[in-house]
Design a protein around this motif. Structure first.
Motif, PDB file in Angstrom:
ATOM      1  N   HIS A   1       0.829  -1.212   0.000  1.00  7.57           N
ATOM      2  CA  HIS A   1       0.000   0.000   0.000  1.00  7.57           C
ATOM      3  C   HIS A   1       0.863   1.261   0.000  1.00  7.57           C
ATOM      4  CE1 HIS A   1      -3.342   2.712   1.016  1.00  7.57           C
ATOM      5  NE2 HIS A   1      -2.543   3.232   1.941  1.00  7.57           N
ATOM      6  N   ASN A   2       1.819   1.338   0.910  1.00  6.78           N
ATOM      7  CA  ASN A   2       2.597   2.558   1.088  1.00  6.78           C
ATOM      8  C   ASN A   2       3.638   2.792  -0.004  1.00  6.78           C
ATOM      9  OD1 ASN A   2       1.232   3.285   3.431  1.00  6.78           O
ATOM     10  ND2 ASN A   2       2.692   2.246   4.782  1.00  6.78           N
ATOM     11  N   ARG A   3       4.037   1.738  -0.696  1.00  3.52           N
ATOM     12  CA  ARG A   3       5.120   1.934  -1.672  1.00  3.52           C
ATOM     13  C   ARG A   3       4.686   2.769  -2.875  1.00  3.52           C
ATOM     14  NH1 ARG A   3       4.962  -4.071  -3.558  1.00  3.52           N
ATOM     15  NH2 ARG A   3       6.314  -4.322  -1.747  1.00  3.52           N
ATOM     16  N   GLU A   4       3.371   2.971  -3.052  1.00  2.00           N
ATOM     17  CA  GLU A   4       2.889   3.820  -4.142  1.00  2.00           C
ATOM     18  C   GLU A   4       2.967   5.312  -3.817  1.00  2.00           C
ATOM     19  OE1 GLU A   4      -0.760   2.946  -6.120  1.00  2.00           O
ATOM     20  OE2 GLU A   4      -0.791   0.882  -5.385  1.00  2.00           O
TER      21      GLU A   4
ATOM     22  N   HIS B   1      -0.291   4.424   5.796  1.00  2.00           N
ATOM     23  CA  HIS B   1      -0.828   3.584   6.858  1.00  2.00           C
ATOM     24  C   HIS B   1       0.320   2.995   7.657  1.00  2.00           C
ATOM     25  CE1 HIS B   1      -3.449   0.994   9.081  1.00  2.00           C
ATOM     26  NE2 HIS B   1      -2.937  -0.114   8.581  1.00  2.00           N
ATOM     27  N   GLY B   2       0.254   3.177   8.960  1.00  2.00           N
ATOM     28  CA  GLY B   2       1.291   2.620   9.817  1.00  2.00           C
ATOM     29  C   GLY B   2       1.369   3.400  11.111  1.00  2.00           C
ATOM     30  N   SER B   3       2.497   3.250  11.796  1.00  8.50           N
ATOM     31  CA  SER B   3       2.746   3.945  13.048  1.00  8.50           C
ATOM     32  C   SER B   3       4.020   4.758  12.906  1.00  8.50           C
ATOM     33  CB  SER B   3       2.876   2.937  14.197  1.00  8.50           C
ATOM     34  OG  SER B   3       3.069   3.599  15.424  1.00  8.50           O
ATOM     35  N   CYS B   4       3.931   6.051  13.185  1.00 14.71           N
ATOM     36  CA  CYS B   4       5.089   6.944  13.110  1.00 14.71           C
ATOM     37  C   CYS B   4       5.471   7.375  14.513  1.00 14.71           C
ATOM     38  CB  CYS B   4       4.768   8.167  12.247  1.00 14.71           C
ATOM     39  SG  CYS B   4       6.117   9.367  12.168  1.00 14.71           S
TER      40      CYS B   4
ATOM     41  N   LEU C   1      -9.134   2.376   3.940  1.00 16.58           N
ATOM     42  CA  LEU C   1      -8.119   3.178   3.266  1.00 16.58           C
ATOM     43  C   LEU C   1      -8.349   3.169   1.765  1.00 16.58           C
ATOM     44  CD1 LEU C   1      -4.909   2.082   5.189  1.00 16.58           C
ATOM     45  CD2 LEU C   1      -6.106   4.266   5.386  1.00 16.58           C
ATOM     46  N   GLN C   2      -8.034   4.287   1.129  1.00 21.12           N
ATOM     47  CA  GLN C   2      -8.142   4.425  -0.313  1.00 21.12           C
ATOM     48  C   GLN C   2      -6.751   4.342  -0.936  1.00 21.12           C
ATOM     49  OE1 GLN C   2     -11.382   4.612  -1.422  1.00 21.12           O
ATOM     50  NE2 GLN C   2     -11.854   4.465   0.768  1.00 21.12           N
ATOM     51  N   ARG C   3      -6.717   4.237  -2.232  1.00 15.77           N
ATOM     52  CA  ARG C   3      -5.422   4.216  -2.917  1.00 15.77           C
ATOM     53  C   ARG C   3      -4.752   5.582  -2.758  1.00 15.77           C
ATOM     54  NH1 ARG C   3      -4.191   2.452  -9.236  1.00 15.77           N
ATOM     55  NH2 ARG C   3      -1.926   2.816  -9.107  1.00 15.77           N
ATOM     56  N   PRO C   4      -3.439   5.612  -2.536  1.00  8.45           N
ATOM     57  CA  PRO C   4      -2.745   6.896  -2.419  1.00  8.45           C
ATOM     58  C   PRO C   4      -3.064   7.825  -3.590  1.00  8.45           C
ATOM     59  CG  PRO C   4      -1.274   5.137  -1.771  1.00  8.45           C
ATOM     60  CD  PRO C   4      -2.521   4.476  -2.288  1.00  8.45           C
TER      61      PRO C   4
ATOM     62  N   TYR D   1      -6.802  15.528   6.426  1.00  7.15           N
ATOM     63  CA  TYR D   1      -5.869  16.263   7.273  1.00  7.15           C
ATOM     64  C   TYR D   1      -5.430  15.328   8.386  1.00  7.15           C
ATOM     65  CZ  TYR D   1      -4.133  20.661   9.353  1.00  7.15           C
ATOM     66  OH  TYR D   1      -3.354  21.690   9.831  1.00  7.15           O
ATOM     67  N   ASN D   2      -4.147  14.952   8.386  1.00  8.25           N
ATOM     68  CA  ASN D   2      -3.704  13.879   9.264  1.00  8.25           C
ATOM     69  C   ASN D   2      -2.295  14.188   9.762  1.00  8.25           C
ATOM     70  OD1 ASN D   2      -2.448  11.270  10.051  1.00  8.25           O
ATOM     71  ND2 ASN D   2      -4.403  10.390   9.381  1.00  8.25           N
ATOM     72  N   ASP D   3      -2.187  14.553  11.046  1.00  8.65           N
ATOM     73  CA  ASP D   3      -0.901  14.972  11.589  1.00  8.65           C
ATOM     74  C   ASP D   3       0.095  13.826  11.730  1.00  8.65           C
ATOM     75  OD1 ASP D   3      -1.591  17.602  11.687  1.00  8.65           O
ATOM     76  OD2 ASP D   3      -2.060  17.644  13.825  1.00  8.65           O
ATOM     77  N   VAL D   4      -0.373  12.597  11.883  1.00  6.59           N
ATOM     78  CA  VAL D   4       0.563  11.467  11.938  1.00  6.59           C
ATOM     79  C   VAL D   4       1.286  11.338  10.596  1.00  6.59           C
ATOM     80  CG1 VAL D   4       0.794   8.978  12.250  1.00  6.59           C
ATOM     81  CG2 VAL D   4      -0.779  10.272  13.704  1.00  6.59           C
ATOM     82  N   ARG D   5       0.556  11.467   9.511  1.00  3.36           N
ATOM     83  CA  ARG D   5       1.179  11.381   8.186  1.00  3.36           C
ATOM     84  C   ARG D   5       2.136  12.547   7.945  1.00  3.36           C
ATOM     85  NH1 ARG D   5      -4.654   9.645   5.860  1.00  3.36           N
ATOM     86  NH2 ARG D   5      -4.509   7.440   6.461  1.00  3.36           N
ATOM     87  N   ILE D   6       1.788  13.718   8.463  1.00  6.30           N
ATOM     88  CA  ILE D   6       2.702  14.850   8.354  1.00  6.30           C
ATOM     89  C   ILE D   6       3.999  14.549   9.102  1.00  6.30           C
ATOM     90  CG2 ILE D   6       3.053  17.237   9.085  1.00  6.30           C
ATOM     91  CD1 ILE D   6       1.338  16.994   6.607  1.00  6.30           C
ATOM     92  N   ASN D   7       3.891  13.931  10.266  1.00  8.53           N
ATOM     93  CA  ASN D   7       5.096  13.564  11.010  1.00  8.53           C
ATOM     94  C   ASN D   7       5.909  12.522  10.257  1.00  8.53           C
ATOM     95  OD1 ASN D   7       4.287  15.336  12.977  1.00  8.53           O
ATOM     96  ND2 ASN D   7       3.576  13.772  14.412  1.00  8.53           N
ATOM     97  N   GLN D   8       5.229  11.649   9.510  1.00  6.06           N
ATOM     98  CA  GLN D   8       5.941  10.677   8.685  1.00  6.06           C
ATOM     99  C   GLN D   8       6.675  11.381   7.537  1.00  6.06           C
ATOM    100  OE1 GLN D   8       6.511   7.583   9.295  1.00  6.06           O
ATOM    101  NE2 GLN D   8       7.308   6.821   7.344  1.00  6.06           N
TER     102      GLN D   8
END
Length: 351
Positions: free
Chosen positions: A115-118, A132-135, A165-168, A174-181
């Motif tokens: 999922h994330n590699r795209e 998707h994951g834990s940062c 989850l949808q395709r990237p 708006y997602n602060d965990v993804r911003i931290n990633q």
């Protein structure tokens, strides 16, 4: 000289209803209280704030200031735009292509599964990554179904409630965990603490940086090349983040208004700054970690060319190309920000 006194009085009369000292009434300070436990807590340092402050520049000259414009205060998600600037500096150095998959350049940091590699840098910058994951110990689900003031999308569920989850690239959130990633990825890309890069590449050339701080969560340390480095967040949702003065915020806004150039030096590629202002295809109110006013959805009385950096707690940096203006206001009650913008816009338009 334009007279912004009415707008300034209005701002100062409508301070955000947060205590000035976070320790005084912790339950009334910040945005982390809305998160599901055990994530509804601070993970990094915070500090007392000043009152409503601001700076207005027109034609690259400061024409008004109020409050404590040189006080370095926490600025929450205005720091997201600073990550976009750091990505732009990296692109100018040949370190990234916004359309490349992050996994192809930085394997092993959370972008490797099917999922994330795209996910591309552009996906992260426009908040459509669906990463998707834990940062740094925080799962992305904490920010599922988050609502922010300028997002026109209706609620899809309770905050923190898992959703499909949808395709990237196909869903904006708006997602602060993804911003931290994203910040973590930029740290691995530069292999140098991001506050140092930002100071050296942006703030110091602008003549700013006094009392500037950008700190991470207490436990957000990673090993890069055998050295421990702190990964910094793109906001102060769970504490930490950027502390900066209103004047420095105005300097950065001026840099963006001027297409990334200062004193004849191209600090950020002009094409990158232009791209930061282009609407996301599925979220036309958003650019690359900036908010847009193309349809007047942000502020009806601001010019349609206007774009913004926005942070919780009533932080706004407004770039208005039509009037060659940069407007910074801090700690205003967000419910009254339209009234402030309207008053400033009238003066800029000569009304």
């Amino acid at each position: 000289m334009p007279d912004f006194s009415d707008a300034i009085r209005y701002a100062q009369g409508h301070e955000v209803p947060w205590p000035r000292d976070p320790a005084a009434e912790p339950a009334k300070w910040g945005v982390h209280h809305e998160d599901p436990p055990p994530y509804n807590r601070l993970r990094g340092p915070v500090h007392a704030r000043g009152g409503v402050s601001g700076v207005i520049r027109v034609g690259a000259e400061e024409v008004a200031s109020w409050g404590e414009p040189d006080r370095a205060d926490l600025t929450f998600s205005v720091a997201k735009t600073y990550l976009a600037l750091l990505a732009g500096v990296a692109q100018g150095r040949g370190l990234l292509d916004p359309n490349e998959r992050i996994s192809s350049r930085l394997p092993g940091i959370g972008f490797d599964d099917p999922h994330n590699r795209e996910i591309t840098w552009a996906h992260m910058l426009e908040q459509t990554s669906e990463w998707h994951g834990s940062c740094l110990g925080m799962p992305d689900q904490v920010e599922h179904n988050r609502r922010v003031a300028h997002d026109p999308k209706p609620p899809q569920g309770r905050k923190g409630e898992a959703r499909a989850l949808q395709r990237p690239g196909s869903y904006w959130e708006y997602n602060d965990v993804r911003i931290n990633q994203l910040s973590l990825a930029l740290l691995h890309l530069y292999r140098q603490p991001l506050p140092e890069v930002f100071g050296q590449s942006v703030l110091q050339p602008l003549g700013g940086g006094r009392d500037f701080r950008w700190v991470g969560y207490d436990d957000a340390w990673v090993d890069i090349g055998g050295l421990g480095m702190q990964s910094v967040p793109g906001g102060t949702h769970w504490g930490a983040g950027v502390s900066i003065s209103a004047r420095d915020q105005a300097r950065i806004g001026q840099l963006l208004l001027d297409g990334g150039i200062h004193a004849g030096q191209q600090l950020v590629p002009a094409a990158w700054v232009e791209r930061m202002q282009q609407p996301c295809a599925i979220a036309p109110f958003y650019g690359w970690l900036t908010w847009l006013n193309r349809q007047g959805g942000m502020f009806a009385d601001a010019s349609r060319e206007s774009w913004f950096m926005v942070g919780a707690g009533g932080h706004y940096v407004w770039m208005d190309p039509k009037h060659r203006a940069v407007v910074v206001v801090r700690w205003i009650d967000p419910a009254h920000s339209p009234g402030f913008v309207t008053r400033v816009a009238r003066v800029l338009a000569g009304r």
